[in-house]
Design a protein around this motif. Structure first.
Motif, PDB file in Angstrom:
ATOM      1  N   GLN A 294     -33.044  51.825 -11.413  1.00 42.87           N
ATOM      2  CA  GLN A 294     -33.508  51.158 -10.194  1.00 42.87           C
ATOM      3  C   GLN A 294     -33.045  49.690 -10.192  1.00 42.87           C
ATOM      4  N   ALA A 295     -33.215  49.017 -11.318  1.00 47.88           N
ATOM      5  CA  ALA A 295     -32.843  47.597 -11.400  1.00 47.88           C
ATOM      6  C   ALA A 295     -31.335  47.424 -11.251  1.00 47.88           C
ATOM      7  N   VAL A 296     -30.561  48.312 -11.851  1.00 47.30           N
ATOM      8  CA  VAL A 296     -29.096  48.214 -11.728  1.00 47.30           C
ATOM      9  C   VAL A 296     -28.694  48.421 -10.271  1.00 47.30           C
ATOM     10  N   LYS A 297     -29.343  49.379  -9.610  1.00 45.14           N
ATOM     11  CA  LYS A 297     -29.028  49.615  -8.191  1.00 45.14           C
ATOM     12  C   LYS A 297     -29.346  48.364  -7.366  1.00 45.14           C
ATOM     13  N   GLU A 298     -30.519  47.786  -7.582  1.00 47.30           N
ATOM     14  CA  GLU A 298     -30.913  46.628  -6.769  1.00 47.30           C
ATOM     15  C   GLU A 298     -29.978  45.440  -7.000  1.00 47.30           C
ATOM     16  N   LYS A 299     -29.616  45.229  -8.252  1.00 47.76           N
ATOM     17  CA  LYS A 299     -28.713  44.120  -8.563  1.00 47.76           C
ATOM     18  C   LYS A 299     -27.329  44.377  -7.940  1.00 47.76           C
ATOM     19  N   THR A 300     -26.885  45.616  -8.036  1.00 48.89           N
ATOM     20  CA  THR A 300     -25.582  45.962  -7.455  1.00 48.89           C
ATOM     21  C   THR A 300     -25.603  45.728  -5.943  1.00 48.89           C
ATOM     22  N   ASP A 301     -26.705  46.126  -5.310  1.00 48.77           N
ATOM     23  CA  ASP A 301     -26.830  45.899  -3.862  1.00 48.77           C
ATOM     24  C   ASP A 301     -26.745  44.403  -3.543  1.00 48.77           C
ATOM     25  N   HIS A 302     -27.426  43.622  -4.349  1.00 48.70           N
ATOM     26  CA  HIS A 302     -27.422  42.173  -4.104  1.00 48.70           C
ATOM     27  C   HIS A 302     -25.993  41.603  -4.219  1.00 48.70           C
ATOM     28  N   TYR A 303     -25.292  41.990  -5.273  1.00 42.30           N
ATOM     29  CA  TYR A 303     -23.909  41.515  -5.456  1.00 42.30           C
ATOM     30  C   TYR A 303     -23.037  41.993  -4.289  1.00 42.30           C
ATOM     31  N   ALA A 304     -23.283  43.225  -3.842  1.00 47.44           N
ATOM     32  CA  ALA A 304     -22.495  43.780  -2.747  1.00 47.44           C
ATOM     33  C   ALA A 304     -22.723  42.960  -1.474  1.00 47.44           C
ATOM     34  N   ARG A 305     -23.979  42.591  -1.264  1.00 46.61           N
ATOM     35  CA  ARG A 305     -24.336  41.796  -0.076  1.00 46.61           C
ATOM     36  C   ARG A 305     -23.623  40.437  -0.126  1.00 46.61           C
ATOM     37  N   VAL A 306     -23.607  39.841  -1.319  1.00 47.37           N
ATOM     38  CA  VAL A 306     -22.937  38.534  -1.458  1.00 47.37           C
ATOM     39  C   VAL A 306     -21.437  38.694  -1.162  1.00 47.37           C
ATOM     40  N   LEU A 307     -20.841  39.728  -1.705  1.00 44.19           N
ATOM     41  CA  LEU A 307     -19.403  39.942  -1.459  1.00 44.19           C
ATOM     42  C   LEU A 307     -19.143  40.111   0.031  1.00 44.19           C
ATOM     43  N   LYS A 308     -20.010  40.883   0.685  1.00 44.58           N
ATOM     44  CA  LYS A 308     -19.828  41.093   2.128  1.00 44.58           C
ATOM     45  C   LYS A 308     -19.949  39.773   2.889  1.00 44.58           C
ATOM     46  N   SER A 309     -20.894  38.942   2.433  1.00 41.75           N
ATOM     47  CA  SER A 309     -21.088  37.667   3.136  1.00 41.75           C
ATOM     48  C   SER A 309     -19.864  36.760   2.983  1.00 41.75           C
ATOM     49  N   HIS A 310     -19.012  37.066   1.999  1.00 40.93           N
ATOM     50  CA  HIS A 310     -17.760  36.307   1.833  1.00 40.93           C
ATOM     51  C   HIS A 310     -16.588  37.032   2.478  1.00 40.93           C
ATOM     52  N   GLY A 311     -16.904  38.024   3.264  1.00 45.82           N
ATOM     53  CA  GLY A 311     -15.863  38.684   4.052  1.00 45.82           C
ATOM     54  C   GLY A 311     -15.052  39.736   3.324  1.00 45.82           C
ATOM     55  N   VAL A 312     -15.515  40.176   2.143  1.00 35.76           N
ATOM     56  CA  VAL A 312     -14.753  41.208   1.425  1.00 35.76           C
ATOM     57  C   VAL A 312     -14.802  42.518   2.209  1.00 35.76           C
ATOM     58  N   LYS A 313     -13.640  43.141   2.346  1.00 33.84           N
ATOM     59  CA  LYS A 313     -13.529  44.359   3.148  1.00 33.84           C
ATOM     60  C   LYS A 313     -12.948  45.489   2.315  1.00 33.84           C
ATOM     61  N   LYS A 314     -13.039  46.679   2.881  1.00 35.50           N
ATOM     62  CA  LYS A 314     -12.476  47.865   2.260  1.00 35.50           C
ATOM     63  C   LYS A 314     -10.999  47.622   1.882  1.00 35.50           C
ATOM     64  N   GLY A 315     -10.609  48.007   0.674  1.00 28.70           N
ATOM     65  CA  GLY A 315      -9.208  47.900   0.255  1.00 28.70           C
ATOM     66  C   GLY A 315      -8.826  46.565  -0.362  1.00 28.70           C
ATOM     67  N   ASP A 316      -9.665  45.523  -0.186  1.00 29.63           N
ATOM     68  CA  ASP A 316      -9.355  44.219  -0.815  1.00 29.63           C
ATOM     69  C   ASP A 316      -9.397  44.372  -2.337  1.00 29.63           C
ATOM     70  N   ARG A 317      -8.538  43.608  -3.040  1.00 33.23           N
ATOM     71  CA  ARG A 317      -8.596  43.624  -4.497  1.00 33.23           C
ATOM     72  C   ARG A 317      -9.481  42.474  -4.974  1.00 33.23           C
ATOM     73  N   VAL A 318     -10.579  42.838  -5.645  1.00 29.45           N
ATOM     74  CA  VAL A 318     -11.522  41.837  -6.124  1.00 29.45           C
ATOM     75  C   VAL A 318     -11.581  41.937  -7.654  1.00 29.45           C
ATOM     76  N   PHE A 319     -11.294  40.830  -8.312  1.00 27.84           N
ATOM     77  CA  PHE A 319     -11.233  40.843  -9.781  1.00 27.84           C
ATOM     78  C   PHE A 319     -12.551  40.389 -10.409  1.00 27.84           C
ATOM     79  N   VAL A 320     -12.765  40.861 -11.626  1.00 33.92           N
ATOM     80  CA  VAL A 320     -13.958  40.477 -12.385  1.00 33.92           C
ATOM     81  C   VAL A 320     -13.483  39.919 -13.717  1.00 33.92           C
ATOM     82  N   PHE A 321     -13.855  38.676 -13.995  1.00 34.94           N
ATOM     83  CA  PHE A 321     -13.441  38.035 -15.246  1.00 34.94           C
ATOM     84  C   PHE A 321     -14.708  37.490 -15.904  1.00 34.94           C
ATOM     85  N   LEU A 322     -15.350  38.337 -16.689  1.00 37.01           N
ATOM     86  CA  LEU A 322     -16.650  38.002 -17.271  1.00 37.01           C
ATOM     87  C   LEU A 322     -16.728  38.549 -18.694  1.00 37.01           C
TER      88      LEU A 322
END
Ligand code: ATP
Ligand code: MG
Length: 559
Positions: A80-108
């Motif tokens: 449940q917590a992983v889902k909620e956190k993932t949703d939150h990150y997804a919302r942030v990405l959307k608010s930055h205009g990320v769209k289907k097919g965009d390449r988004v990198f993770v460096f962590l």
């Protein structure tokens, strides 16, 4: 020791979930395998939904999804917590205009946030590009530039290794701390998940670069069927298991078998931060009572060379151990068998293949020196130069019948490099050389480029390396063909010594004779050179024979 190599290891009764895989081999189909995921029932596909949200919808929200361990830090998150956190990150990405097919990198670093970022990107239909945590500026730049990434998720330390001005496509850098602190007034979750087609892009992974410039391998959402099925049958995960894959999601093993395959099977996973240290690893297995452990030959060899340390820990929780990435030396299998009473199950696959292709299934006999047998639903062929199948026992090009769900969609930006894998009709050609025995077991010989040709004899470096590390003084070995005016090539070994041994002429001669007497005269290295460490790929720790060879050739040129 030479006798041992012919010994096969039978399964430990009762250790695995299934006692006999014969029926599975006959009945398995990819269509049936896909039916265990929700998209075949609902018609709605998204790999991130299948991996996490599905379990919450099916009533497993309270199950522990992950344990995070880093030094003294401990964290635990439920599905449940992983889902909620993932949703939150997804919302942030959307608010930055990320769209289907965009390449988004993770460096962590290896943290829960790294895993969650990858899932969030995929959830909204963008393509996730996980980067290995130890990459320096050029490695980061080359990969993001190659597929024109637009957004990067990183942290305030690692961002120092992101040369933003040299990556023109990159318009947004998001700091995890800031993502965590972002708040939304109006959460509209209904349209967070982007439902996609089987062939829509999901994940881009760059190959290890063992043979040259890394290739950007693009996988589509359909790959989850392969991840799920191999997680179920090869990793053998069940609800009560604690599963630990030691690699970072920046290497394909760390994402496919560190994140997707176990979570698609609802496993509790371990995410460990920090550097490799034998004591810490053993302590972690003991503390979290890890039952399934997936690592790589280079790590097992390091543990083996640390000797007695293992005796200070109770590792009896382990019931299933797996290896991937490089040939698994028989010596290592016997070590684990003696020290832990568990067998190490080798698995073979490539970034391009999306998932396991040749494996040692849990309850089947292991032949040390072999990678195992084809995964159910997979057909392997050993081909000659004309693409014709060779008889059992002959060494040739290791190929696989096309298609299967995990097979890559494309090599980013290069049709030619993609087409090179399919030069024979109906086959995917791996670039590895192998033979298959009468019982279907496949024996890795070398990469195409690494095969040594000495006075007309073909010598695979793996066998020589495995024999070398059977000698008590040798920790690791990398064997190459050194150019030679008369023989074409001669066998040259680079080795590192185990603690307590120091280099001497007598020792090197003893090692040479050991290989000659226990393997074959023509395979014994003509030269042995001791190094402090062997060159390895950054991400996956594979021995870089290509670099050893370059070193040798440059020396010859300058002498
Ligand atoms: P690059 O393609 O950039 O040269 P790479 O081939 O090392 O790098 P990966 O996709 O990480 O990139 O690795 C796949 C290769 O790793 C295989 O082709 C094989 O040579 C090797 N490999 C993987 N698993 C095994 C195994 N169990 N035994 C022997 N070799 C293996
Ligand atoms: Mg490769």
């Amino acid at each position: 020791m030479a006798v041992l190599e012919r010994e096969i290891i039978a399964p430990v009764p009762g250790a695995y979930n299934l006692e006999n895989y014969d029926a599975l081999r006959h009945t398995f189909s990819w269509e049936d395998a896909a039916k265990e995921l929700s998209f075949t029932k609902t018609g709605k596909l998204n790999a991130a939904y299948e991996t996490i949200d599905r379990h919450v919808d099916e009533g497993y929200g309270n199950k522990v999804a992950l344990h995070y361990v880093n030094g003294d830090e401990r964290r635990l998150l439920t599905f449940q917590a992983v889902k909620e956190k993932t949703d939150h990150y997804a919302r942030v990405l959307k608010s930055h205009g990320v769209k289907k097919g965009d390449r988004v990198f993770v460096f962590l670093p290896k943290t829960p946030e790294c895993y969650i970022s990858i899932l969030a990107i995929i959830k909204i239909g963008a393509i996730a590009g996980p980067l290995f945590e130890a990459f320096m500026e050029d490695a980061v730049k080359d990969r993001i530039n190659d597929c024109k990434g637009t957004v990067l998720i990183t942290d305030n330390e690692m961002v120092k290794r992101v040369p933003q001005k040299d990556i023109p496509s990159l318009h947004t850098i998001l700091d995890v701390g800031e993502i965590e602190n972002t708040t939304f007034d109006d959460k509209n979750d209904c349209d967070l998940v982007e439902w996609v087609d089987l062939d829509d892009g999901m994940l881009i992974h760059y190959t290890s670069g063992s043979t040259g410039k890394p290739k950007g391998v693009l996988h589509a959402h359909r790959v989850v069927t392969h991840h799920h099925a191999s997680g179920k049958w090869v990793l053998d995960v069940k609800d009560e298991d604690v599963y630990w894959c030691t690699s970072h999601p920046g290497w394909v093993t760390g994402s496919v078998y560190g994140l997707f395959a176990p979570w698609l099977n609802r496993a509790t996973i371990v995410i460990q931060g920090g550097r490799f240290k034998a004591e810490n690893w053993y302590q972690l297995i003991h503390e979290l009572q890890v039952t399934i452990w997936y690592s790589a030959p280079t790590a097992f060899r390091m543990l083996l060379s640390q000797g007695e340390v293992i005796k200070n820990f109770d590792l009896s929780s382990l019931r299933h151990v797996l290896s991937v990435g490089e040939p698994l030396n028989p010596e290592v299998i016997y070590w684990a068998w003696k020290q832990l009473g568990v067998r190490i199950h080798d698995t073979w696959w490539m970034t391009e293949t999306g998932g396991h292709l040749i494996v040692n299934l849990p309850a089947e006999t292991i032949k040390p020196g072999s990678m195992g047998r084809p995964f159910p639903g997979i057909t392997v062929g050993i081909l000659d130069e004309d693409g014709q199948e060779l008889p059992r026992g002959s060494v040739g090009q290791l190929a696989v019948r096309t298609p299967w769900p995990g097979l890559m969609k494309e090599i980013w930006g290069s049709k030619d490099r993609f087409n090179a894998y399919f030069k024979y009709d109906g086959w995917y050609v791996s670039g590895d050389l192998a033979y298959q025995d009468e019982d279907d077991y496949v024996f890795f010989q070398s990469r195409d480029d690494d095969m040594i040709n000495s006075a007309g004899e073909r010598i695979g470096p793996f066998e020589v390396e495995s024999k070398l590390i059977e000698h008590p003084a040798v920790a690791e070995a990398g064997v190459i063909g050194k150019p030679d005016p008369i023989r074409g090539e001669v066998v040259k070994a680079f080795i590192t010594l185990r603690p307590g041994f120091s280099e001497s002429k007598e020792l090197l001669e003893e090692i040479r004779i050991f290989v000659r007497n226990n393997l074959a005269a023509h395979s014994a290295p003509r030269e042995i050179e001791v190094l402090d460490e062997l060159p390895k790929t950054v991400i996956s720790g594979k021995i870089l024979r290509r670099q050893l060879k370059e070193l040798e050739i440059n020396r010859t040129k300058s002498s």
